[in-house]
Write a protein that holds these residues in place. Structure first.
Motif, PDB file in Angstrom:
ATOM      1  N   UNK A   1       5.240   3.257 -13.329  1.00  0.00           N
ATOM      2  CA  UNK A   1       4.944   2.206 -14.299  1.00  0.00           C
ATOM      3  C   UNK A   1       3.682   1.417 -13.966  1.00  0.00           C
ATOM      4  N   UNK A   2       3.134   1.629 -12.773  1.00  0.00           N
ATOM      5  CA  UNK A   2       1.849   1.030 -12.408  1.00  0.00           C
ATOM      6  C   UNK A   2       1.001   2.151 -11.812  1.00  0.00           C
ATOM      7  N   UNK A   3       0.268   2.841 -12.673  1.00  0.00           N
ATOM      8  CA  UNK A   3      -0.444   4.055 -12.251  1.00  0.00           C
ATOM      9  C   UNK A   3      -1.500   3.758 -11.188  1.00  0.00           C
ATOM     10  N   UNK A   4      -2.079   2.546 -11.253  1.00  0.00           N
ATOM     11  CA  UNK A   4      -3.184   2.249 -10.340  1.00  0.00           C
ATOM     12  C   UNK A   4      -2.722   2.118  -8.890  1.00  0.00           C
ATOM     13  N   UNK A   5      -1.436   1.871  -8.690  1.00  0.00           N
ATOM     14  CA  UNK A   5      -0.952   1.695  -7.320  1.00  0.00           C
ATOM     15  C   UNK A   5      -1.176   2.962  -6.501  1.00  0.00           C
ATOM     16  N   UNK A   6      -1.109   4.137  -7.151  1.00  0.00           N
ATOM     17  CA  UNK A   6      -1.359   5.393  -6.441  1.00  0.00           C
ATOM     18  C   UNK A   6      -2.819   5.462  -5.990  1.00  0.00           C
ATOM     19  N   UNK A   7      -3.718   5.062  -6.883  1.00  0.00           N
ATOM     20  CA  UNK A   7      -5.145   5.044  -6.526  1.00  0.00           C
ATOM     21  C   UNK A   7      -5.412   4.055  -5.407  1.00  0.00           C
ATOM     22  N   UNK A   8      -4.802   2.892  -5.510  1.00  0.00           N
ATOM     23  CA  UNK A   8      -5.013   1.866  -4.483  1.00  0.00           C
ATOM     24  C   UNK A   8      -4.546   2.356  -3.119  1.00  0.00           C
ATOM     25  N   UNK A   9      -3.364   2.920  -3.068  1.00  0.00           N
ATOM     26  CA  UNK A   9      -2.839   3.402  -1.786  1.00  0.00           C
ATOM     27  C   UNK A   9      -3.687   4.551  -1.242  1.00  0.00           C
TER      28      UNK A   9
ATOM     29  N   UNK B   1       5.192  14.261  -0.850  1.00  0.00           N
ATOM     30  CA  UNK B   1       6.022  14.182  -2.061  1.00  0.00           C
ATOM     31  C   UNK B   1       7.327  14.978  -1.880  1.00  0.00           C
ATOM     32  N   UNK B   2       8.290  14.450  -1.110  1.00  0.00           N
ATOM     33  CA  UNK B   2       9.548  15.158  -0.846  1.00  0.00           C
ATOM     34  C   UNK B   2      10.217  15.654  -2.123  1.00  0.00           C
TER      35      UNK B   2
ATOM     36  N   UNK C   1       1.277  13.796  -7.630  1.00  0.00           N
ATOM     37  CA  UNK C   1       1.563  12.570  -8.370  1.00  0.00           C
ATOM     38  C   UNK C   1       0.644  12.512  -9.576  1.00  0.00           C
ATOM     39  N   UNK C   2       1.174  12.251 -10.767  1.00  0.00           N
ATOM     40  CA  UNK C   2       0.304  12.117 -11.940  1.00  0.00           C
ATOM     41  C   UNK C   2      -0.644  10.934 -11.747  1.00  0.00           C
TER      42      UNK C   2
END
Length: 291
Positions: A82-90, A113-114, A170-171
């Motif tokens: 629900x917060x796509x940018x968190x993947x980019x940030x991490x 990604x288990x 991860x999308x």
């Protein structure tokens, strides 16, 4: 930049409640990774009165944002997407502080990604896909073509995300770039919907036919998590399904998903007697054919 922001995060890093501090810096002028800010200071805490706390700062004609988020909020974002940018940030962040390698372990888990995590996320995407597909088809049948089009675009997006997750990724924000490499057939469907010179009605008609096949071919991976949980009991009342902790994330999409799986004979109805004569509780169980 880190030197300027150090006084802001140092105090929080010294608190036992803080699990990690990350710095995301803007790399390109046109980049929206940092929401137009020059830097994002991401602070992960174990607990807080509010799951999200944000402050904005300015310095030397630059601007920065501090996001303090709880561990549970972060996990919710990662699960639901629900917060796509968190993947980019991490992914792009520099680790400033890391208590007991919490952030490093989190980033490793995201990379690997288990399978169980993938299975849950595929289930949620499949549920959203079915909701959009079913609602879109109903609108199409009532000749509400523009509204049907909106649902079909969303359903294709969920189909694309499902495919990306199945492939262990991860999308990202650029999900169509990802799926073009992984499953060109889905990308081609999207292109035909958007760019075709056929009438909107004809485009939708062709898309529903193609989507039905693609959805059906992915039903086993999409429904795997739900069926696994439901197989733990002989039968379930609907309210029991909705209050089951593992299934709570499906929420508003559950009724539509169950009906779809009933049509496909993966789930069956069990009638349980009530005190009223001829009235039964409608319960659900995994089809005996799958047992």
């Amino acid at each position: 930049m880190e030197d300027i922001l150090r006084p802001i995060y140092q105090e929080r890093a010294s608190q036992l409640n803080t699990l990690g501090v990350l710095l995301v810096e803007k790399r390109q002028k046109s980049s929206q990774t940092t929401d137009s800010f020059d830097a994002i200071l991401l602070i992960i805490v174990k607990e807080a009165d509010k799951p999200i706390f944000i402050k904005h700062y300015t310095y030397d004609n630059h601007k920065a944002a501090m996001h303090v988020i709880t561990e549970s909020q972060l996990q919710e974002w990662l699960l639901f997407g629900s917060n796509r940018k968190i993947f980019e940030w991490l992914h792009n962040a520099r680790i400033i502080f890391d208590r007991n390698e919490y952030v490093e372990n989190l980033k490793t888990e995201l990379r690997e990604f288990p399978f169980n995590g993938r299975k849950i996320k595929m289930g949620l995407e499949f549920a959203k896909l079915i909701r959009r597909y079913v609602d879109g088809k109903a609108l199409f049948e009532h000749k509400q073509f523009l509204d049907a089009y909106n649902h079909v675009v969303h359903s294709l997006h969920h189909l694309a995300r499902l495919e990306v997750i199945e492939n262990g990724l991860h999308p990202e924000l650029t999900v169509w770039h990802q799926v073009k490499q992984i499953e060109p057939e889905i990308f081609k469907l999207y292109e035909e919907l958007v760019n075709s010179e056929e009438t909107l009605e004809k485009r939708l008609e062709l898309l529903f036919l193609a989507s039905e096949f693609m959805i059906h071919s992915r039903i086993n991976i999409g429904a795997a998590h739900l069926l696994e949980v439901l197989s733990k009991k002989d039968h379930w009342m609907f309210n029991e399904i909705m209050t089951e902790t593992e299934l709570a994330p499906y929420s508003v999409d559950m009724a539509v998903l169950l009906e779809y799986l009933l049509e496909k004979h993966l789930i069956e109805v069990v009638n349980v007697e009530t005190k009223g004569q001829g009235v039964f509780h409608r319960c659900y169980r995994v089809s005996k054919k799958l047992s």
